[in-house]
Design a protein around this motif. Structure first.
Motif, mmCIF file in Angstrom:
data_model
loop_
_atom_site.group_PDB
_atom_site.id
_atom_site.type_symbol
_atom_site.label_atom_id
_atom_site.label_comp_id
_atom_site.label_asym_id
_atom_site.label_seq_id
_atom_site.Cartn_x
_atom_site.Cartn_y
_atom_site.Cartn_z
ATOM 1 N N UNK A 340 49.156 37.457 41.519
ATOM 2 C CA UNK A 340 47.897 38.493 42.055
ATOM 3 C C UNK A 340 48.701 39.931 42.449
ATOM 4 N N UNK A 341 49.995 39.505 42.621
ATOM 5 C CA UNK A 341 51.179 40.983 43.154
ATOM 6 C C UNK A 341 50.762 41.602 41.775
ATOM 7 N N UNK A 342 51.434 40.991 40.734
ATOM 8 C CA UNK A 342 51.352 42.120 39.395
ATOM 9 C C UNK A 342 50.032 42.270 38.724
ATOM 10 N N UNK A 343 48.804 42.126 39.376
ATOM 11 C CA UNK A 343 46.953 42.513 39.277
ATOM 12 C C UNK A 343 47.256 43.600 40.218
ATOM 13 N N UNK A 344 47.619 43.505 41.727
ATOM 14 C CA UNK A 344 47.406 44.533 42.146
ATOM 15 C C UNK A 344 48.406 45.819 41.955
ATOM 16 N N UNK A 345 49.022 45.011 41.364
ATOM 17 C CA UNK A 345 49.950 46.648 40.816
ATOM 18 C C UNK A 345 49.313 47.278 39.559
ATOM 19 N N UNK A 346 49.083 46.254 39.159
ATOM 20 C CA UNK A 346 48.370 47.102 37.284
ATOM 21 C C UNK A 346 47.594 47.891 37.374
ATOM 22 N N UNK A 347 46.293 46.975 38.503
ATOM 23 C CA UNK A 347 45.054 48.726 38.546
ATOM 24 C C UNK A 347 45.739 49.617 39.708
ATOM 25 N N UNK A 361 40.925 39.682 45.992
ATOM 26 C CA UNK A 361 42.007 37.968 45.364
ATOM 27 C C UNK A 361 43.579 38.255 45.579
ATOM 28 N N UNK A 362 43.808 38.973 46.372
ATOM 29 C CA UNK A 362 45.264 39.414 46.336
ATOM 30 C C UNK A 362 45.342 39.298 47.993
ATOM 31 N N UNK A 363 44.766 39.096 48.426
ATOM 32 C CA UNK A 363 44.429 38.968 50.361
ATOM 33 C C UNK A 363 44.160 37.213 50.175
ATOM 34 N N UNK A 364 43.042 37.617 49.769
ATOM 35 C CA UNK A 364 42.780 35.933 49.690
ATOM 36 C C UNK A 364 43.974 34.720 49.158
ATOM 37 N N UNK A 365 44.860 35.114 48.471
ATOM 38 C CA UNK A 365 45.743 34.423 48.392
ATOM 39 C C UNK A 365 46.713 34.221 49.295
ATOM 40 N N UNK A 366 47.088 34.854 49.882
ATOM 41 C CA UNK A 366 47.982 35.324 51.097
ATOM 42 C C UNK A 366 47.668 33.605 52.234
ATOM 43 N N UNK A 367 46.382 33.577 52.244
ATOM 44 C CA UNK A 367 45.314 32.269 52.696
ATOM 45 C C UNK A 367 46.021 30.596 52.563
ATOM 46 N N UNK A 368 45.777 30.817 50.311
ATOM 47 C CA UNK A 368 46.657 29.674 49.740
ATOM 48 C C UNK A 368 47.497 29.231 50.458
ATOM 49 N N UNK A 369 48.781 30.155 50.461
ATOM 50 C CA UNK A 369 50.142 30.343 49.772
ATOM 51 C C UNK A 369 50.300 29.571 51.843
ATOM 52 N N UNK A 370 49.799 29.347 52.429
ATOM 53 C CA UNK A 370 49.969 28.796 53.444
ATOM 54 C C UNK A 370 49.167 27.620 54.180
#
Length: 393
Positions: A340-347, A361-370
């Motif tokens: 998701x970090x690559x995706x955010x950077x690409x945009x 998508x980028x923000x929601x990933x942080x919850x899943x990570x935890x």
């Protein structure tokens, strides 16, 4: 975009039965029509779309394994929901994979008869109240919510339990009809589970505000002040925290599938953007570094799916221990964070506004990570398994 291969680059979906593939296609149609056009607006407003629950229930996807579907299908349901809206997938996971599955696993015949049909049909909604304000990763040993058995009063009609304490980060907690509450028995220190009507006197709940992830999910702080719960609403099958391990193992698997879905979503958005966005007179997709990023994102997603497919196969065999599940959750969530970090950077700049979905998508990933075991805790569970030495205090 027509004719381009899907993010399921190795066609893991072909492992499903024809009936399961058709059901997954039905889910995709529902998500495309009822969720995708509106999910970002719900997220921006931090509002839960309760109006879609009857249509979601109509898909008859509650607790898929209980309905005879494969564990792979159950995982792909969560991945597909997450691919469109992580918050909706989280609601589904909390309600069906924790609340409903708990009824199947621990409920008495009377409790199942009273609650299961309405819960499976989303006519009632449930929450899973385990985490506490001061205890997340260490909640097994540190649980402070207390349960005390007391004789019946004139109003109870039977013996009951009095609950006191607090829970935090309870998904669906602001609006659920019932919540499964875990508390420590004052008599012997054992862990008990209770089906608690959310309208009982002494129970208060408040929405957790100012989140940067899963904004559509209605997480709540719950406080119990002398809440009286009937003995008939205690899970007779729960006598220790170990009794919940099978259930928590299953929910950890589903959160790992969410990490797969996040990567599929990031790849979908990034690839479309790269093909359509033009810079220096040509599509971004014609730049070598952009292609390298997309291929890395795809590789991460495919590797993650492959690991989860194997976990599903182990589930079918009645195998797959917590260490294996923890390795999957930690590995897949780490790949998700990179993807998701690559995706955010690409945009570029468009990657930090929800208009283009990638910021969500980028923000929601942080919850899943935890949640469902942080990356670090899952890593230590695996470390204990491979060394024989625990690094968890």
């Amino acid at each position: 975009m027509a004719g381009l291969p899907t993010a399921d680059f190795f066609d893991f979906e072909s492992l499903l039965s024809a009936v399961e593939r058709a059901k997954l296609a039905e889910l995709r149609e529902f998500l495309a029509a009822e969720v995708a056009p509106f999910a970002t607006d719900w997220w921006n407003k931090a509002e839960f779309p309760a109006h879609i629950l009857p249509k979601l229930a109509g898909l008859e996807l509650s607790a898929p394994a209980q309905r005879g579907y494969s564990h792979l299908f159950a995982g792909l349901v969560i991945a597909e929901m997450t691919r469109v809206d992580t918050s909706l997938a989280t609601f589904f996971l909390v309600h069906h994979d924790l609340f409903v599955e708990s009824l199947y696993a621990f409920g008495s015949a009377e409790q199942k008869g009273r609650l299961l049909e309405d819960a499976a049909g989303l006519r009632t909604t449930g929450a899973f109240a385990l985490t506490e304000p001061d205890h997340g990763s260490d909640v097994a040993g540190g649980m402070e919510t207390r349960a005390r058995r007391v004789p019946a009063s004139a109003d109870d009609g039977g013996d009951c339990w009095v609950l006191n304490g607090a829970k935090r980060w309870i998904g669906n907690g602001t609006f659920c009809d019932y919540m499964l509450v875990w508390a420590r028995d004052e008599a012997d220190g054992g862990i008990r589970g209770f089906i608690v009507d959310a309208k009982l006197p002494g129970l208060s709940r408040s929405k957790i505000e100012n989140k940067i992830a899963l904004r559509t999910v209605q997480n709540a702080d719950i406080v119990f002040e002398d809440v009286r719960v009937a003995e008939a609403d205690r899970f007779a099958g729960i006598n220790s925290f170990e009794d919940t391990n099978e259930l928590l193992r299953g929910s950890r698997i589903m959160v790992a599938w969410q990490a797969v879905g996040q990567q599929l979503a990031a790849f979908d958005v990034a690839r479309q953007y790269a093909v359509e966005r033009r810079q220096f007179g040509r599509p971004l997709a014609k730049f070598q570094l952009v292609q390298q990023q997309l291929v890395t994102m795809l590789g991460n997603a495919v590797a993650s799916m492959g690991m989860m497919v194997r976990i599903a196969q182990l589930q079918e065999q009645g195998a797959g221990d917590m260490a294996q599940v923890s390795l999957a959750k930690s590995y897949v969530s780490a790949r998700m964070r990179e993807t998701v970090a690559m995706g955010r950077s690409l945009l570029g700049g468009n990657g930090i506004v929800t208009d283009y979905r990638m910021a969500k998508i980028f923000s929601d990933a942080e919850a899943i990570y935890t949640y469902e075991g942080s990356f670090e805790i899952n890593t230590l569970i695996v470390g204990r398994a491979v060394t024989g030495v625990s690094a968890i205090v």
